[in-house]
Scaffold this active site. Structure first.
Site, PDB file in Angstrom:
ATOM      1  N   GLN A 100      46.042  93.378  36.854  1.00 31.85           N
ATOM      2  CA  GLN A 100      46.323  92.515  35.708  1.00 31.85           C
ATOM      3  C   GLN A 100      46.021  93.267  34.413  1.00 31.85           C
ATOM      4  O   GLN A 100      46.273  92.754  33.335  1.00 31.85           O
ATOM      5  CB  GLN A 100      45.450  91.247  35.783  1.00 31.85           C
ATOM      6  CG  GLN A 100      45.710  90.399  37.025  1.00 31.85           C
ATOM      7  CD  GLN A 100      44.669  89.301  37.174  1.00 31.85           C
ATOM      8  OE1 GLN A 100      43.598  89.477  37.766  1.00 31.85           O
ATOM      9  NE2 GLN A 100      44.965  88.147  36.626  1.00 31.85           N
ATOM     10  N   ASP A 103      45.840  98.699  30.748  1.00 35.69           N
ATOM     11  CA  ASP A 103      45.299  99.937  30.188  1.00 35.69           C
ATOM     12  C   ASP A 103      45.760 101.204  30.916  1.00 35.69           C
ATOM     13  O   ASP A 103      45.465 102.321  30.467  1.00 35.69           O
ATOM     14  CB  ASP A 103      43.764  99.875  30.170  1.00 35.69           C
ATOM     15  CG  ASP A 103      43.174  99.481  31.524  1.00 35.69           C
ATOM     16  OD1 ASP A 103      43.714  99.898  32.573  1.00 35.69           O
ATOM     17  OD2 ASP A 103      42.169  98.745  31.537  1.00 35.69           O
ATOM     18  N   HIS A 118      51.068  92.823  34.407  1.00 38.01           N
ATOM     19  CA  HIS A 118      51.238  92.392  33.010  1.00 38.01           C
ATOM     20  C   HIS A 118      51.734  93.509  32.100  1.00 38.01           C
ATOM     21  O   HIS A 118      51.602  93.429  30.886  1.00 38.01           O
ATOM     22  CB  HIS A 118      49.914  91.819  32.476  1.00 38.01           C
ATOM     23  CG  HIS A 118      49.485  90.575  33.200  1.00 38.01           C
ATOM     24  ND1 HIS A 118      48.196  90.112  33.210  1.00 38.01           N
ATOM     25  CD2 HIS A 118      50.198  89.705  33.953  1.00 38.01           C
ATOM     26  CE1 HIS A 118      48.124  89.004  33.945  1.00 38.01           C
ATOM     27  NE2 HIS A 118      49.321  88.744  34.409  1.00 38.01           N
TER      28      HIS A 118
END
Ligand code: ZN
Length: 302
Positions: A100, A103, A118
């Site tokens: 999720q 980065d 995401h």
């Protein structure tokens, strides 16, 4: 605790693991968690898709904050937890990682395949023509459009932005898509209020269906976007194990829950199931990086 770790080791050692990771895995890389023990939820409201697309002033605020926060995100490096997941994957015990997080740190740690549920903060998409560009390029353009925009930043939020006074926001210049000339640019991440692309969700369900264990790492499972995979696994009778600091909304479905720092527990778990660290980790150590004392202690305790 030792019995729990033993049980987790046994489950992971059997292989067929699909990992579902969340913000808690990246906190040790300096990216805070909204809802974890050091959560920033109390003072930060994440941008919604509706606000971003419907309000030019909100977009300016987003990009101004994000432009400053990006420096922290771009600097962030994988931690021992990310590296341990990559080891488990190389050892053939973890089949896939669904994250999720936006980065990119799983991939940076060497994990593959990784499904970035995401999206990724280091990619940018034009909402009008769909053209995709790198964040690096956008960063260069935003710097050029905003010379001297260099506000002191104290803390970055999980979405990669910072808190910024309105006066600073007002003087920030947003840039548009260079491909179509006028299109609105958006980081290629799924905002709150936006749905994950259906093929990506279907692929994740497929991975869960084939799993022997769904291992949740560092997610409080607050949003349905991730929790639905736990619900599906539970429905199919696939065991769910959750490692997180603090309770999660999936605890009631879990065969096993472990409340422990991921950067300590995961390396110990990898040591016990995946054998000796592969060459990248050894290279780190010969280069003078000390082995984490937490890793040794946790392994010894097991
Ligand atoms: Zn465009």
């Amino acid at each position: 605790m030792t019995e729990t770790i033993d049980a987790l080791t046994e489950l992971v050692a059997a292989g067929g693991v699909v990992v579902l990771s969340g913000a808690g895995l990246s906190t040790e890389s300096g990216i805070p968690d909204y809802r974890g023990p050091s959560g920033a939820a109390r003072r930060h409201t994440p941008m919604t898709y509706q606000t971003f697309t419907g309000d030019a002033q909100a977009r300016r605020r987003y990009w101004a904050r994000s432009h400053l926060g990006w420096r922290t995100i771009a600097r962030a490096a994988p931690n021992d937890g990310h590296r341990a997941v990559a080891r488990l994957q190389r050892a053939g015990l973890v089949d896939a990682v669904i994250t999720q997080n936006v980065d990119g740190l799983h991939t940076a740690a060497g994990s593959a395949p990784v499904v970035e549920l995401h999206g990724r903060l280091d990619e940018v998409v034009c909402l009008d023509c769909g053209n995709q560009t790198s964040r690096e390029e956008l960063d260069r353009r935003l710097r050029e459009a905003n010379p001297g925009f260099d506000v002191r930043v104290d803390a970055v939020n999980p979405d990669g932005d910072v808190d910024l006074p309105d006066a600073e926001v007002a003087r920030f210049r947003v840039v548009d898509c260079t491909f179509c000339g006028t299109g609105t640019l958006k980081p290629d991440v799924v905002f709150f209020g936006e749905t994950v692309p259906a093929p990506r969700v279907a692929h994740c369900f497929d991975l869960v269906h084939r799993a022997r264990l769904l291992l949740v790492l560092g997610s409080s499972l607050t949003v349905m976007s991730g929790r639905r995979f736990v619900l599906r696994a539970a429905k199919l009778g696939i065991p769910v194990a959750i490692v997180n600091q603090g309770p999660t909304r999936g605890d009631g479905y879990a065969a096993l829950t472990v409340d422990a720092p991921l950067g300590r527990l995961l390396p110990a778990l990898a040591d016990r199931t995946a054998g000796a660290p592969a060459s990248p980790a050894l290279a780190d150590r010969t280069a003078g990086a000390p082995a984490s004392p937490g890793t040794v202690a946790a392994a010894a305790a097991g």
